[in-house]
Design an enzyme around this catalytic site. Sequence first.
Site, PDB file in Angstrom:
ATOM      1  N   GLY A   1       0.682  -1.165  -0.083  1.00  9.34           N
ATOM      2  CA  GLY A   1      -0.056   0.114   0.162  1.00  9.34           C
ATOM      3  C   GLY A   1       1.014   1.387  -0.011  1.00  9.34           C
ATOM      4  O   GLY A   1       0.621   2.301   0.673  1.00  9.34           O
TER       5      GLY A   1
ATOM      6  N   ALA B   1      -2.233  -1.626   3.035  1.00  7.64           N
ATOM      7  CA  ALA B   1      -3.050  -1.810   1.852  1.00  7.64           C
ATOM      8  C   ALA B   1      -4.623  -1.778   2.550  1.00  7.64           C
ATOM      9  O   ALA B   1      -4.743  -2.141   3.800  1.00  7.64           O
ATOM     10  CB  ALA B   1      -2.869  -2.747   0.774  1.00  7.64           C
TER      11      ALA B   1
ATOM     12  N   SER C   1      -7.191   0.513  13.713  1.00  5.71           N
ATOM     13  CA  SER C   1      -7.748   1.857  13.819  1.00  5.71           C
ATOM     14  C   SER C   1      -8.416   1.908  14.984  1.00  5.71           C
ATOM     15  O   SER C   1      -9.328   0.954  15.534  1.00  5.71           O
ATOM     16  CB  SER C   1      -8.739   2.068  12.506  1.00  5.71           C
ATOM     17  OG  SER C   1      -9.647   2.997  12.767  1.00  5.71           O
TER      18      SER C   1
ATOM     19  N   GLY D   1      -0.320   4.913  -0.954  1.00  2.00           N
ATOM     20  CA  GLY D   1      -1.196   5.780  -0.158  1.00  2.00           C
ATOM     21  C   GLY D   1      -0.725   6.725   0.845  1.00  2.00           C
ATOM     22  O   GLY D   1       0.650   7.027   0.516  1.00  2.00           O
TER      23      GLY D   1
ATOM     24  N   GLU E   1     -11.418   3.149  15.227  1.00  3.51           N
ATOM     25  CA  GLU E   1     -12.833   2.962  14.770  1.00  3.51           C
ATOM     26  C   GLU E   1     -13.153   1.654  15.534  1.00  3.51           C
ATOM     27  O   GLU E   1     -14.381   1.548  15.813  1.00  3.51           O
ATOM     28  CB  GLU E   1     -12.953   2.998  13.540  1.00  3.51           C
ATOM     29  CG  GLU E   1     -12.870   4.251  12.659  1.00  3.51           C
ATOM     30  CD  GLU E   1     -14.048   5.198  12.957  1.00  3.51           C
ATOM     31  OE1 GLU E   1     -15.181   4.491  13.047  1.00  3.51           O
ATOM     32  OE2 GLU E   1     -13.989   6.401  12.837  1.00  3.51           O
TER      33      GLU E   1
ATOM     34  N   ASP F   1      -0.110   6.997   4.028  1.00  3.71           N
ATOM     35  CA  ASP F   1       0.893   6.415   5.148  1.00  3.71           C
ATOM     36  C   ASP F   1       1.980   5.644   4.339  1.00  3.71           C
ATOM     37  O   ASP F   1       3.146   5.813   4.812  1.00  3.71           O
ATOM     38  CB  ASP F   1       0.031   5.577   5.998  1.00  3.71           C
ATOM     39  CG  ASP F   1      -0.763   6.059   6.960  1.00  3.71           C
ATOM     40  OD1 ASP F   1      -0.930   7.290   6.743  1.00  3.71           O
ATOM     41  OD2 ASP F   1      -1.342   5.535   7.694  1.00  3.71           O
TER      42      ASP F   1
ATOM     43  N   TYR G   1     -16.082  -1.305   7.692  1.00  2.32           N
ATOM     44  CA  TYR G   1     -14.570  -0.764   7.864  1.00  2.32           C
ATOM     45  C   TYR G   1     -14.113  -1.453   9.181  1.00  2.32           C
ATOM     46  O   TYR G   1     -12.872  -1.985   9.500  1.00  2.32           O
ATOM     47  CB  TYR G   1     -14.296   0.538   7.701  1.00  2.32           C
ATOM     48  CG  TYR G   1     -12.888   0.941   8.224  1.00  2.32           C
ATOM     49  CD1 TYR G   1     -11.950   0.829   7.095  1.00  2.32           C
ATOM     50  CD2 TYR G   1     -12.642   1.681   9.316  1.00  2.32           C
ATOM     51  CE1 TYR G   1     -10.636   1.556   7.162  1.00  2.32           C
ATOM     52  CE2 TYR G   1     -11.325   2.192   9.456  1.00  2.32           C
ATOM     53  CZ  TYR G   1     -10.299   2.025   8.448  1.00  2.32           C
ATOM     54  OH  TYR G   1      -9.144   2.430   8.765  1.00  2.32           O
TER      55      TYR G   1
ATOM     56  N   SER H   1      -9.864   2.192   2.639  1.00  4.43           N
ATOM     57  CA  SER H   1      -9.366   2.809   3.663  1.00  4.43           C
ATOM     58  C   SER H   1     -10.445   3.919   4.220  1.00  4.43           C
ATOM     59  O   SER H   1     -10.261   4.824   5.178  1.00  4.43           O
ATOM     60  CB  SER H   1      -8.066   3.581   3.490  1.00  4.43           C
ATOM     61  OG  SER H   1      -8.242   4.393   2.282  1.00  4.43           O
TER      62      SER H   1
ATOM     63  N   ARG I   1      -3.675  13.348   1.774  1.00  2.00           N
ATOM     64  CA  ARG I   1      -5.122  12.810   1.789  1.00  2.00           C
ATOM     65  C   ARG I   1      -5.859  13.002   0.603  1.00  2.00           C
ATOM     66  O   ARG I   1      -5.940  14.059   0.131  1.00  2.00           O
ATOM     67  CB  ARG I   1      -5.628  13.443   3.205  1.00  2.00           C
ATOM     68  CG  ARG I   1      -7.173  12.804   3.322  1.00  2.00           C
ATOM     69  CD  ARG I   1      -7.089  11.472   3.799  1.00  2.00           C
ATOM     70  NE  ARG I   1      -6.891  10.974   5.188  1.00  2.00           N
ATOM     71  CZ  ARG I   1      -6.670   9.887   5.989  1.00  2.00           C
ATOM     72  NH1 ARG I   1      -6.610   8.684   5.019  1.00  2.00           N
ATOM     73  NH2 ARG I   1      -6.435   9.641   7.113  1.00  2.00           N
TER      74      ARG I   1
ATOM     75  N   HIS J   1      -5.595  10.467  11.018  1.00  2.00           N
ATOM     76  CA  HIS J   1      -4.256  11.263  10.867  1.00  2.00           C
ATOM     77  C   HIS J   1      -4.309  11.826   9.396  1.00  2.00           C
ATOM     78  O   HIS J   1      -4.743  11.003   8.595  1.00  2.00           O
ATOM     79  CB  HIS J   1      -2.924  10.497  11.217  1.00  2.00           C
ATOM     80  CG  HIS J   1      -3.215   9.046  10.424  1.00  2.00           C
ATOM     81  ND1 HIS J   1      -4.010   8.004  10.906  1.00  2.00           N
ATOM     82  CD2 HIS J   1      -2.329   8.211   9.607  1.00  2.00           C
ATOM     83  CE1 HIS J   1      -3.787   7.219  10.216  1.00  2.00           C
ATOM     84  NE2 HIS J   1      -2.809   7.212   9.301  1.00  2.00           N
TER      85      HIS J   1
END
Length: 326
Positions: free
Chosen positions: A9, A82, A126, A12, A128, A14, A150, A85, A185, A180
């Site tokens: 990944g 990856a 995460s 992206g 979340e 990160d 997610y 997201s 982004r 973050h």
Amino acid sequence: MSRRALICGISGQDGAYLAQLLLRKGYEVWGSSRDAEMNSFRNLHTLNIFKDVRLVSLNTSDLGSTLGLLRQCQPDEVFSLAGQSSVGLSYEQPIETMQSIAQGTLNFLEAIRLSAREIRFYNAGSTECFGDTGDYVADEESPLRPRSPYAVAKASAFWTVRAYREAYGMHACTGILSNHESPLRPRRFVTRKIIHAVASLALGGNERLSLGNLNIERDWGWAPDYVDAIARMLAQDAPADYLIATGRSHTLTEFVATAYRLIDRDWQEFVTLDPELIRPTDIAHNKVNVSKAAVGLGWRPKYYMQDVIAAMLDAELGLLREERNS
């Protein structure tokens, strides 16, 4: 000899910042994406490191492909960043979300086990996964109560990493990261969407901004700070899971108001609420304790929400000026 890292990944936010950091540390960096020949790797070009990494294709849902890449790359460290997201998009693509995150993590762990090599593994988790924390502050041992596809996928990956670590003695860990942000982004994310609207207004536009639930509370940090914590995790002698956040939560209203205040505007004149943008099961409060990372990793954030907004706005203004002059 320099250590070799494989960043899954790498295209992206990160992945790009982590590649930049590891290159500075003297690592040989490999990076994968689903189709390396078709990917523009814009973030790597933005950071001027595109020519410094070796790029390969990888379908993380295919165990054979993952095992083959490990044999080809022979990394010392693998960073699994990856997967789908976006929390919002996970409601529209729940199967893809579960496969790319949960199945992808399992395939990496199984491939490392079958390779019989001493490979350190990092999994992107995460906050979340904690769901709505309410009045309490979550830590690394708090129960997981995911409320979106997610978060369910991230929770599954978290427990899979812990199970492999305990069963096989693998150096595998999860970084449980709060929100973050950075100029890398994508604009489909609400934070970049806000910053883009504010920057456009500052340059003479009259762009309106539609948002959903402004009362949600999140801990917003700076992506380059967080990848520093990620690198430190795999540098530890013993693997462990760590919460990475600023320790300061704010409402989306505060984020929006701060951004507009930087250009001396009242956000309420430019923002409208759209019920269609409210998620089916949104999280109201998300507060976490970051003391373990401070003690165990010697890590503390350098940027907090106000710093993040100012840095993103400055970068967005520069980008818009370039676009208008081109």
